[in-house]
Scaffold this active site. Structure first.
Site, PDB file in Angstrom:
ATOM      1  N   ALA A  48      11.512  26.159 -17.289  1.00 43.43           N
ATOM      2  CA  ALA A  48      10.456  25.445 -18.010  1.00 43.43           C
ATOM      3  C   ALA A  48      11.060  24.251 -18.727  1.00 43.43           C
ATOM      4  CB  ALA A  48       9.778  26.362 -19.020  1.00 43.43           C
ATOM      5  N   ASP A  49      10.256  23.203 -18.845  1.00 37.15           N
ATOM      6  CA  ASP A  49      10.664  22.031 -19.621  1.00 37.15           C
ATOM      7  C   ASP A  49       9.954  21.971 -20.962  1.00 37.15           C
ATOM      8  OD1 ASP A  49      12.362  19.833 -17.901  1.00 37.15           O
ATOM      9  OD2 ASP A  49      11.220  21.189 -16.625  1.00 37.15           O
ATOM     10  N   ARG A  50       8.805  22.610 -21.052  1.00 34.65           N
ATOM     11  CA  ARG A  50       8.099  22.696 -22.333  1.00 34.65           C
ATOM     12  C   ARG A  50       7.055  23.803 -22.242  1.00 34.65           C
ATOM     13  NH1 ARG A  50       6.418  17.898 -26.360  1.00 34.65           N
ATOM     14  NH2 ARG A  50       8.022  16.815 -25.126  1.00 34.65           N
ATOM     15  N   ALA A  89       4.996  23.597 -18.853  1.00 35.22           N
ATOM     16  CA  ALA A  89       5.336  22.443 -18.015  1.00 35.22           C
ATOM     17  C   ALA A  89       6.654  22.718 -17.316  1.00 35.22           C
ATOM     18  CB  ALA A  89       5.457  21.185 -18.872  1.00 35.22           C
TER      19      ALA A  89
END
Length: 408
Positions: free
Chosen positions: A243-245, A253
């Protein structure tokens, strides 16, 4: 005062390191995706600033605390502009900004003490990320053993599918989702890992496949469009992605293509896991609709390497990330444990991430509240409240209904 990073754009054909001498060099390797992966971006950004300020320590210049704070905050602000979606970078910048502020408030603080505190904290981040990855691998193994116990009992070993690259090349070591793959492999439970090529930047075919081969983990490369059919054949028992966020409701995201994999997993009753450190959780976002999505250059889609594959006249839409709704996620694996959703009416999933994080999220220092109340005293008398994090927190804390609903 030297930092070298592996140029991931050259993998798997060539291993070449780039020397980072200052924050500008760090910004460039992040922006150009010569290094990538949300945890690694944050660490490289902080180490890049460390290299630059360590050089300044050997030069004659002003030794005041203000000078040091101004330099560091300027570099942190610059690093924030490198890539917009991965929140680890922003959390690291916030942490470091508060760190130097606290250091500057100490008696006899100066340039040297503040720079030294920053450099020490950056080194701690480097070490801590590896420790967190090992913990995520452990918790991921636990979650999969629990959710796939019947499959494991029947098959002995199971197949995992992963997207993009979430291994040692995306972190300081071991990896997040690929760390879970490593954990299953080392415990004798992995039959095979399917890696999607991950168009358009091919992190799966270039990087994940490279790591699987390097570590002698059984794996197979597939195109992104093969996932649904592979699941229909019954060849995937669980999906693990990074995950990036992550928003507070669990919306996540991650690399473009994750959403469609999650939908395919839901349809085929395949558990779908997000694996990420708690530093990937954005405490300021209640849902994924608020996550900024980076759009990258058309050339990344119209070229493969130096070879053009599309006509000049065609338009291009190239978002680097998509948002997977929380309702499609089986669990979120962090270094602090497994976040399971509550199942509501009609099978609707809701993640209580704020409850999981506990005091880390909700505790607001008395000092912060006091300062906020004082600064807005005059405005409050006019029935006007400045829209700040602190004033909103104060307002919510005064409401019994809100406290009863979301907890204190």
């Amino acid at each position: 005062n030297e930092l070298f990073v592996l140029d991931q754009k050259l993998l798997p054909h060539r291993e070449s390191y780039i020397r980072i001498s200052n924050s500008n060099d760090g910004w460039n390797v992040i922006r150009n995706m010569q290094i990538r992966g949300a945890p690694l971006i944050a660490v490289v950004a902080m180490l890049s600033i460390s290299v630059e300020i360590e050089t300044l320590l050997s030069k004659p210049c002003e030794n005041s605390a203000k000078f040091a704070c101004d330099i560091i905050n300027e570099k942190l602000a610059y690093m924030r502009t490198s890539r917009p979606t991965a929140v680890n970078l922003f959390n690291a910048c916030d942490f470091m900004s508060n760190l130097v502020k606290d250091e500057a408030s100490k008696e006899n603080s100066n340039r040297d003490s503040i720079f030294s505190s920053f450099m020490k904290a950056a080194q701690t981040m480097l070490k801590q990320d590896l420790e967190e990855n090992l913990a995520q691998g452990k918790f991921g193994l636990e979650a999969i053993k629990e959710d796939c116990k019947e499959k494991i009992k029947t098959m002995g070993k199971i197949n995992l599918l992963t997207h993009c690259n979430t291994g040692s090349l995306a972190t300081t070591g071991y990896g997040t989702a690929l760390g879970v793959v490593r954990s299953l492999h080392s415990n004798g439970l992995l039959q095979e890992c399917y890696a999607t090529e991950t168009r358009p930047y091919n992190q799966g075919s270039r990087l994940t496949a490279f790591e699987l081969v390097h570590d002698e983990i059984p794996g197979k490369l597939i195109t992104d469009s093969m996932v649904s059919f592979l699941m229909k054949k019954g060849d995937v028992q669980a999906v693990v992605t990074g995950a990036d966020r992550i928003a507070l409701n669990g919306d996540t995201a991650n690399k473009i293509g994750t959403y469609q994999i999650a939908m395919a997993a839901e349809y085929h009753s395949v558990p779908f896991y997000i694996v990420a450190p708690t530093s990937t959780i954005d405490l300021n976002l209640i849902n994924g609709d608020l996550i900024p999505i980076e759009e990258r250059a058309a050339e990344e889609l119209t070229y493969i390497g130096d070879y053009k594959i599309a006509p000049d006249e065609i338009g291009v839409w190239n978002p680097a990330f998509d948002i997977t709704p929380a309702d499609l996620i089986t669990a979120i694996i962090t270094e602090r444990g497994i976040i399971r959703p509550n199942i509501g009416v009609g099978g609707k999933k809701t993640f209580e991430i704020s409850q999981f994080l506990g005091e880390k999220l909700h505790k607001i220092s008395e000092k912060t509240i006091s300062n906020s109340a004082m600064s807005s005293k005059k405005a409050e008398s006019d029935n006007y409240f400045p829209l700040t994090n602190e004033s909103v927190a104060l307002f919510l804390m005064k409401s019994d209904n809100v406290c009863n609903l979301i907890g204190t």
